[in-house]
Each structure stands twice: as structure tokens, then as C-alpha cells.
Design an enzyme around this catalytic site. Structure first.
Site, PDB file in Angstrom:
ATOM      1  CB  SER A 107      -0.960   0.004   1.197  1.00  0.00           C
ATOM      2  OG  SER A 107      -1.860  -1.081   1.122  1.00  0.00           O
TER       3      SER A 107
ATOM      4  CE  LYS B 250      -5.631  -8.341   4.339  1.00  0.00           C
ATOM      5  NZ  LYS B 250      -5.892  -8.622   2.905  1.00  0.00           N
TER       6      LYS B 250
ATOM      7  N   GLY C 129      -2.189 -10.619  -8.890  1.00  0.00           N
ATOM      8  CA  GLY C 129      -2.591 -10.154  -7.571  1.00  0.00           C
ATOM      9  C   GLY C 129      -2.634  -8.653  -7.409  1.00  0.00           C
TER      10      GLY C 129
ATOM     11  CB  THR D 213      -1.291  -6.659   4.951  1.00  0.00           C
ATOM     12  OG1 THR D 213      -1.223  -7.612   3.888  1.00  0.00           O
ATOM     13  CG2 THR D 213      -0.005  -6.675   5.745  1.00  0.00           C
TER      14      THR D 213
ATOM     15  CB  ALA E 110      -7.578 -11.872   1.280  1.00  0.00           C
TER      16      ALA E 110
ATOM     17  NE  ARG F 158      -9.697 -20.003   7.680  1.00  0.00           N
ATOM     18  CZ  ARG F 158      -8.432 -19.673   7.415  1.00  0.00           C
ATOM     19  NH1 ARG F 158      -7.866 -18.667   8.057  1.00  0.00           N
ATOM     20  NH2 ARG F 158      -7.722 -20.359   6.540  1.00  0.00           N
TER      21      ARG F 158
END
Length: 246
Positions: A3, A53, A226, A49, A118, A143
Site C-alpha cells: 500500500s 485482518k 494479484g 494486511t 482476504a 472456519r
């Protein structure tokens, strides 16, 4: 973290007196570091990141609908009253990147590998973009089950869990796992099992051409890198943080 390389030039271009600084934090120290940063008076927000997260979502006072559904956040913003709002733009950025590259997700049959921070955001955004079917696989069964249950409550009949991705009848296959960060990582799925014309997408940014994408291209499949997920988030970041020329 990628970022700063995107946002710091944006700050300079817009004439905004701000800087985004990368901070490396161990999982055990995340809450201590975030709580300390939240007390810094001239800090407007945080980007988060992997692997933080999911944990970061719990460190905000309020969470957006996307964060409530997915359980993960990649941005925290200080509100005017001093509280913190968590948001996640991974999914919307991924979908925006797909669309800009000419890969329209609407009506697609999608195999998504990875139900982490993500992956969960990408799953919600793909469903919101009206994919026909979304199948998610992840070795962490609790999960995976919890994510599919949360998604199905909002998009009933269009999402399911599976032990293996249904590659043979998928139009889009997405790797949302860390597999591919290291050269000796196994493939998250076998791209040769996909039908001709199916798009193979990877959310890993470095290396740009992961082994998965190289093998998919070698089989003649279109690939999606990506970095598109990050660049697709820039407009959302600008709106969320009010990044406009003074």
C-alpha cells in the site's frame, strides 16, 4: 505491504500532507501496537494486511456490513468522535480489478480456495457481484463452515463449501491462500483441470507471476495477477479516507 508504494505517490500528487508508513507487528503484539497507534493524535487510519485482518476487525468500535459478514478488515478509520470504524476493501478491489481486466464475474461459476481474511472478503464481493455459483474450499473446516453459513444468510442457495474445488465446471478459479509466496509451495489447485477459457486469479502480489499463474498460462488459460486487487481498491480508499486535493 504494497500500500505505501501506491498511496504515498497519491498523497504527493494530491498535495495531501500525509504519509503511509509500514509497521511490522507480530501476531502476539497486534493489540498492543494497534491500541497504541489509536492514541496517536495525528493518525487518521490504519491499513492491515496478512495475517492480521481477522484480529484487526475486533479492534474497532464499529464494523461495516462487509466486515460483519466476513469477519475481517483491511482498513480502520478514526471517526470524528474519536471512535474507530473497520472496513474491508479486499473483495471490492478484487472485483473491480476483474472488471477492469475484462473478466466480468456476473453469472460466473467460481471456485475460491481460501476462507481467510482476504478470501472471505472476496467471497462476499463475488456474491454481491451476482456470480451464479461460489464454491469455497479451505483445510480449516470450522472456519470454512462458519464463513459459508454467514454468506448463505445473505445470499442463500449460491454458496457452498467443498473438500475440493469443482474445477472442471468453473469459469473462474481464485487462489486466496498464501500458497505461492515461496518457490517451493505446492499449487493451491491444478489449473489444467479447468475448462478452456477459464480465468485463473491469484491474490499474491510478490512474486507477480506465481507458479500457479505460470502453469495456468502454459495451459493457455487467461491469468489475473494479484496487484489488480490492490489497485482496484484505490478509489475506495480515497472515498473512505476522504483523500481529496485540499
Amino acid at each position: 505491504m504494497q500500500s505505501p508504494g501506491l498511496l504515498n505517490p497519491l498523497f504527493a500528487h494530491l498535495g495531501i500532507d500525509a504519509v503511509l508508513v509500514p509497521v511490522h507487528v507480530r501476531a502476539a503484539d497486534l493489540e498492543t501496537v494497534v491500541r497504541g497507534l489509536q492514541r496517536v493524535g495525528n493518525l487518521d487510519g490504519l491499513f492491515v494486511t496478512v495475517p492480521h485482518k481477522t484480529a484487526a476487525a475486533l479492534l474497532a468500535d464499529r464494523r461495516s456490513r462487509t466486515v460483519e459478514i466476513t469477519g475481517s478488515a483491511n482498513a480502520l478509520r478514526r471517526e470524528p468522535d474519536g471512535t474507530w470504524l473497520a472496513e474491508n476493501f479486499d473483495g471490492s478491489g478484487f472485483v473491480a480489478g476483474l472488471v477492469r481486466a475484462g473478466h466480468e464475474p456476473k453469472g460466473a461459476r467460481v471456485a475460491l480456495v481460501g476462507a481467510g481474511g482476504a478470501g472471505s472478503a472476496i467471497a462476499a464481493a463475488l456474491l454481491d457481484a451476482d456470480v451464479d455459483r461460489l464454491t469455497i474450499t479451505d483445510p480449516d473446516t470450522p472456519r470454512l463452515t462458519a464463513l459459508v453459513d454467514r454468506l448463505a444468510a445473505h445470499w442463500p442457495g449460491r454458496v457452498r463449501a467443498a473438500g475440493r474445488p469443482p474445477l472442471a465446471d468453473s469459469d473462474l478459479a481464485v487462489n486466496a491462500t498464501p500458497l505461492g509466496l515461496r518457490p517451493d509451495d505446492p499449487l493451491p489447485f491444478a489449473p489444467q483441470a479447468l475448462p478452456p477459457g477459464a480465468v485463473v486469479a491469484d491474490i499474491i502480489m510478490k512474486p507477480r507471476d506465481t507458479r500457479l499463474l505460470r502453469e495456468a498460462a502454459a495451459h493457455g488459460l487467461p491469468v489475473h495477477h494479484g496487484r489488480h486487487m490492490l489497485t482496484g481498491q484505490i478509489d475506495s480508499y480515497r472515498a473512505f479516507f476522504g483523500l481529496h486535493a485540499p
